[in-house]
Design an enzyme around this catalytic site. Structure first.
Site, PDB file in Angstrom:
ATOM      1  CG  ASN A 122      11.927 -17.707  12.276  1.00 52.83           C
ATOM      2  OD1 ASN A 122      11.125 -17.524  11.809  1.00 52.83           O
ATOM      3  ND2 ASN A 122      14.096 -18.513  12.072  1.00 52.83           N
ATOM      4  NE  ARG A 123       6.135 -21.966   8.801  1.00 55.52           N
ATOM      5  CZ  ARG A 123       5.431 -21.669   7.944  1.00 55.52           C
ATOM      6  NH1 ARG A 123       6.054 -21.704   6.758  1.00 55.52           N
ATOM      7  NH2 ARG A 123       4.491 -22.114   8.182  1.00 55.52           N
ATOM      8  N   GLY A 181      -1.941  -4.470  11.607  1.00 53.70           N
ATOM      9  CA  GLY A 181      -0.266  -3.610  11.369  1.00 53.70           C
ATOM     10  C   GLY A 181      -0.621  -2.853  10.024  1.00 53.70           C
ATOM     11  CE1 TYR A 217      -0.691  -2.985   3.317  1.00 58.23           C
ATOM     12  CE2 TYR A 217       1.236  -3.227   5.311  1.00 58.23           C
ATOM     13  CZ  TYR A 217       0.885  -2.849   3.406  1.00 58.23           C
ATOM     14  OH  TYR A 217       1.302  -2.560   2.447  1.00 58.23           O
ATOM     15  CE  LYS A 220      11.013  -4.241   6.412  1.00 56.02           C
ATOM     16  NZ  LYS A 220       9.992  -4.276   7.127  1.00 56.02           N
ATOM     17  CG  ASP A 248       9.843  -1.103   9.511  1.00 55.05           C
ATOM     18  OD1 ASP A 248       8.240  -1.344   8.972  1.00 55.05           O
ATOM     19  OD2 ASP A 248      10.206  -2.674   9.002  1.00 55.05           O
ATOM     20  N   GLY A 251      12.852 -12.484  10.436  1.00 51.69           N
ATOM     21  CA  GLY A 251      13.603 -11.952   9.833  1.00 51.69           C
ATOM     22  C   GLY A 251      14.187  -9.645  10.359  1.00 51.69           C
ATOM     23  CG  ASN A 297      11.919   0.534   7.267  1.00 50.75           C
ATOM     24  OD1 ASN A 297      12.255   2.019   7.981  1.00 50.75           O
ATOM     25  ND2 ASN A 297      10.070   0.991   7.094  1.00 50.75           N
ATOM     26  CG  LEU A 327      -1.768  -1.079   1.071  1.00 50.78           C
ATOM     27  CD1 LEU A 327      -3.042  -0.499   2.797  1.00 50.78           C
ATOM     28  CD2 LEU A 327      -3.062  -1.151  -0.339  1.00 50.78           C
ATOM     29  CB  SER A 328       4.744   1.439  -0.239  1.00 59.37           C
ATOM     30  OG  SER A 328       4.957   1.098   0.541  1.00 59.37           O
TER      31      SER A 328
END
Length: 270
Positions: free
Chosen positions: A150-151, A235, A214, A69, A105, A129, A90, A21-22
């Protein structure tokens, strides 16, 4: 606003960027503030190529999203101390060819969690991340006990090497009471809207659940939070705050919130 040869170029860079949406937010700011600029989206897995484009075109302001990032940092000329401490960028401001990296952020995370007590709280952070690094930075500074799930264990261990956090496996999630749950992964993002980053059974009544995703406007995680009596934090709150901070860094002045949240919600609802 009519685009002319004098129009300044700004951009959102990442891979993918179709969901972002930036451009909607920043182009609305330019129109409201009467700034002759336009934001376009540049999606590529090649961070080197994207940084070269920032220098060559030139792009005066770049919003940086997943997965760049962290990988963008060695390619910049200067990095703000907060972004350096977090270990993620970011935002890039191009000042006459000098690229400086920032992390807005953290402004967004602080805004989203402004009404949540973090001191002494058990915070479950899902992900490790760039976005997760920002959450870990803010939460630990506020005195929270952060548990990262985390995976990929190696990524969680890298996060633990930077911040005072714990690593928690899937088998231990239901054995701990979490006051705050934060999803800092793309899990649940459109089009995979049926995905949940954690079992809904671990969401307890009275907890706060913050989803950095979001799109959709209300993720499955946030719906589960509301159903279980927890506070659901979108978000979109973070996204708006960090975006306005990006413009402040570039323009050198504050940008007022002209009810942009309604514009963003309308865009997400289609």
């Amino acid at each position: 606003m009519e685009i002319s040869p004098k129009t300044v170029l700004t951009a959102i860079i990442g891979n993918p960027v179709e969901h972002s949406l930036s451009p909607t937010l920043h182009n609305a700011v330019y129109k409201t503030e009467d700034i002759d600029a336009v934001m376009l989206a540049f999606g590529s897995p090649d961070i080197g190529g994207l940084v070269a484009a920032i220098r060559t075109l030139p792009i005066q302001l770049a919003a940086v999203t997943m997965p760049h990032k962290q990988t963008i940092m060695p390619l910049l000329d200067e990095i703000d101390v907060t972004a350096k401490d977090i270990g993620a960028v970011n935002t890039v401001v191009n000042r006459k060819g000098v690229l400086t990296g920032y992390n807005t952020d953290v402004t967004g995370v602080a805004k989203a969690l402004a009404g949540v007590t973090l001191k002494g709280a058990n915070v479950l952070l899902i992900g490790a991340g760039g976005a997760a690094r920002t959450v870990a930075y803010h939460a630990t500074r506020e005195g929270a006990h952060v548990f990262c799930h985390n995976r990929k264990l190696a990524e969680a261990e890298a996060l633990r090497a930077s911040f005072d956090i714990n690593i928690i496996g899937a088998d231990a999630l239901q054995a701990t009471d979490f006051d705050v749950i934060v999803n800092a992964t793309p899990i649940g993002m459109s089009p995979n809207t049926d995905a949940m980053p954690v079992p809904e059974e671990i969401i307890r009544k009275g907890a706060a659940v913050f989803d950095l995703v979001y799109s959709p406007l209300e993720t499955k995680l946030l719906r589960a939070a509301r159903a279980r009596g927890a506070r659901a934090i979108s978000g979109l709150t973070m996204f708006l705050a960090q975006g306005l901070e990006q413009e402040r860094l570039w323009l050198g002045r504050d940008v007022a919130d002209k009810d942009y949240i309604a514009l963003l919600e309308g865009k997400l609802r289609g």
